[in-house]
Design a protein around this motif. Structure first.
Motif, PDB file in Angstrom:
ATOM      1  N   ALA A 110       0.703   3.707   2.240  1.00  0.00           N
ATOM      2  CA  ALA A 110       1.174   3.996   3.600  1.00  0.00           C
ATOM      3  C   ALA A 110       2.413   3.159   3.919  1.00  0.00           C
ATOM      4  O   ALA A 110       3.385   3.657   4.496  1.00  0.00           O
ATOM      5  N   GLU A 140       4.791  15.732  -1.746  1.00  0.00           N
ATOM      6  CA  GLU A 140       4.002  15.309  -2.914  1.00  0.00           C
ATOM      7  C   GLU A 140       4.192  16.407  -3.961  1.00  0.00           C
ATOM      8  O   GLU A 140       4.112  17.589  -3.619  1.00  0.00           O
ATOM      9  N   LYS A 198      -0.995   2.791  -5.518  1.00  0.00           N
ATOM     10  CA  LYS A 198      -2.211   3.015  -6.339  1.00  0.00           C
ATOM     11  C   LYS A 198      -2.179   2.389  -7.735  1.00  0.00           C
ATOM     12  O   LYS A 198      -2.449   1.207  -7.873  1.00  0.00           O
ATOM     13  N   PHE A 255      -0.787  14.659   2.467  1.00  0.00           N
ATOM     14  CA  PHE A 255      -1.420  13.402   2.894  1.00  0.00           C
ATOM     15  C   PHE A 255      -0.461  12.262   2.587  1.00  0.00           C
ATOM     16  O   PHE A 255      -0.031  12.103   1.444  1.00  0.00           O
ATOM     17  N   SER A 296       0.846  -1.200   0.000  1.00  0.00           N
ATOM     18  CA  SER A 296       0.000   0.000   0.000  1.00  0.00           C
ATOM     19  C   SER A 296       0.882   1.251   0.000  1.00  0.00           C
ATOM     20  O   SER A 296       2.099   1.161   0.218  1.00  0.00           O
TER      21      SER A 296
HETATM   22  N1  PLP Z   1       0.231   9.065  -0.062  1.00  0.00           N
HETATM   23  C1  PLP Z   1      -0.577   9.705  -0.899  1.00  0.00           C
HETATM   24  C2  PLP Z   1      -0.068  10.902  -1.644  1.00  0.00           C
HETATM   25  C3  PLP Z   1      -1.884   9.278  -1.105  1.00  0.00           C
HETATM   26  O1  PLP Z   1      -2.695   9.934  -1.944  1.00  0.00           O
HETATM   27  C4  PLP Z   1      -2.344   8.142  -0.375  1.00  0.00           C
HETATM   28  C5  PLP Z   1      -3.735   7.672  -0.523  1.00  0.00           C
HETATM   29  O2  PLP Z   1      -4.605   8.359  -0.972  1.00  0.00           O
HETATM   30  C6  PLP Z   1      -1.454   7.497   0.484  1.00  0.00           C
HETATM   31  C7  PLP Z   1      -0.177   7.977   0.612  1.00  0.00           C
HETATM   32  C8  PLP Z   1      -1.891   6.273   1.247  1.00  0.00           C
HETATM   33  O3  PLP Z   1      -2.015   5.200   0.384  1.00  0.00           O
HETATM   34  P1  PLP Z   1      -2.761   3.848   0.841  1.00  0.00           P
HETATM   35  O4  PLP Z   1      -4.200   4.187   1.017  1.00  0.00           O
HETATM   36  O5  PLP Z   1      -2.509   2.887  -0.291  1.00  0.00           O
HETATM   37  O6  PLP Z   1      -2.109   3.412   2.098  1.00  0.00           O
END
Ligand code: PLP
Length: 387
Positions: free
Chosen positions: A103, A188, A250, A135, A101
């Motif tokens: 995170a 980001e 993603k 985020f 994922s």
């Molecule tokens: N980092 C960014 C920039 C994101 O947009 C997201 C999710 O929207 C995450 C991290 C977290 O990803 P995940 O939901 O796969 O853990």
């Protein structure tokens, strides 16, 4: 069987679901349980990079499932090795850690920065800078990294060692670096959940130059912006940056759970045996799916992503009820006069699935969405904005 009622009773209340049950799809069209058709302008929040049930992706997944669906990371598997090689070739990064994922990919980036810094500068240099309004995920550490206080409430204490600076504030950044023991900074290039806000190129350039001077790691969170979404393989390439660490997820495996942390020259060997791991990381089915996505992200294909982005902008720019358009590539935010949630509900009523991000309507269509569907979707969006 009332799936919505069963879901409401038994699934934890973490998602404010739209009142629609999706039962099937093909490419950028999906159908609900009543047979109603929708144009998918959200692609599962930027995940189904080549749409739903894409044939090349399906073949890669099914072929691999028939060979071996999982093998421990204690053994070599071909899809994992080949995917790591391809990601490095396409990014200039040197090694890859696979996980499940966004995170988890960010957690890996943070661990890499802390270990690099501990070995190089001593244990005290453990603080990570992130940007206000960022985020980075929902685990306790990536929540701490996320520069939005409202996500933190009721979940404290979070992992210590994070400070936040405002995007664009070079003086604030330098002051924060001077007053803390910094291991790295995570940014980001386009704040997705924060409202589809691109970083200013001037700030990105100054930040990268200053970090290099101070030997502080630059980590770019490409979870949402990565894998072709921005019109380049990774969004940092639009800014002329060369990060030390890149995290992504993603769209990487086109709809199967996969995260990756790409390690640059400075940190390529930072992890030793036992430092980190993930049972499902680099799973052969997910890696085969990812290979079928990444192989197709050629310069020619990415140029077409940019062309589609320009097409959307040309269709929506100046339309009644749309105040401004932000974003990069096929990650687009619309500031609308009508509240974003109302626009999204009206679009859904009329067969188009869109998302929100803060006060914006957010569009994240599949990278290969046909022009004809984009044009139809934009007509519906325009009508929903114009009240
Ligand atoms: N980092 C960014 C920039 C994101 O947009 C997201 C999710 O929207 C995450 C991290 C977290 O990803 P995940 O939901 O796969 O853990």
């Amino acid at each position: 069987m009332d799936i919505k009622a069963i879901d409401k009773e038994y699934v934890a209340n973490t998602y404010a679901r739209f009142p629609v049950q999706i039962v099937s799809g093909k490419g950028s069209l999906v159908w609900d349980e009543t047979g109603k058709e929708y144009i998918d302008m959200g692609s599962g929040i930027g995940v189904t990079a080549f749409g739903i049930a894409d044939e090349q992706w399906q073949k890669a997944v099914i072929d691999q499932i028939g060979k071996v669906q999982h093998m421990s990371n204690l053994y070599y598997t071909e899809p994992c090795a080949k995917l790591a090689q391809l990601l490095c070739q396409k990014s200039g990064m040197k090694k890859v850690f696979f996980c499940n994922s966004g995170a988890e990919a960010n957690e890996t980036a943070i661990k890499a920065a802390r270990k690099y810094s501990a070995e190089k500068k001593g244990n005290v240099c453990d603080t990570i800078i992130t940007l206000i309004n960022s985020f980075h995920g929902r685990t306790l550490t990536t929540l701490a990294a996320t520069g939005q206080d409202h996500f933190h409430e009721l979940f404290t204490p979070l992992t210590p060692g994070f400070v936040h600076v405002a995007a664009g504030d070079v003086a604030g950044l330098k002051e924060t670096i001077a007053n803390n023991k910094i291991a790295g900074i995570m940014i980001e290039c386009v704040q997705g959940e924060g409202g589809v806000i691109p970083l200013s190129p001037g700030f990105a350039k100054e930040l990268a130059a200053y970090l290099k001077e101070q030997d502080i790691l630059l980590m770019v969170d490409e979870v949402q912006t990565g894998n072709g979404r921005s019109g380049k393989m990774y969004a940092y390439m639009n800014y002329g940056l060369q990060p030390d660490v890149v995290s992504t997820a993603k769209g990487l495996a086109g709809g199967l759970p996969m995260g990756a942390t790409l390690l640059g020259e400075k940190v390529k060997d930072v992890f030793s045996y036992g430092d980190h791991g993930s049972t499902f990381g680099g799973n052969p089915v997910a890696a085969s799916a990812a290979l079928s996505v990444v192989e197709r992200l050629t310069d020619e294909f990415l140029a077409d992503v940019t062309r589609k982005s320009e097409l959307i902008r040309s269709l929506l720019e100046g339309a009644d009820g749309i105040e401004s358009i932000s974003g990069l590539g096929l990650m687009i935010g619309l500031k609308t006069v009508r509240p974003a949630a109302e626009v999204v509900a009206a679009c859904m009523e009329n067969g188009v699935l869109c998302l929100t991000a803060k006060d914006k309507v957010r569009l994240l269509p599949a990278l290969n969405i046909p022009d004809e569907l984009l044009i139809r979707a934009c007509d519906v969006i325009k009508a929903a904005c114009n009240i």
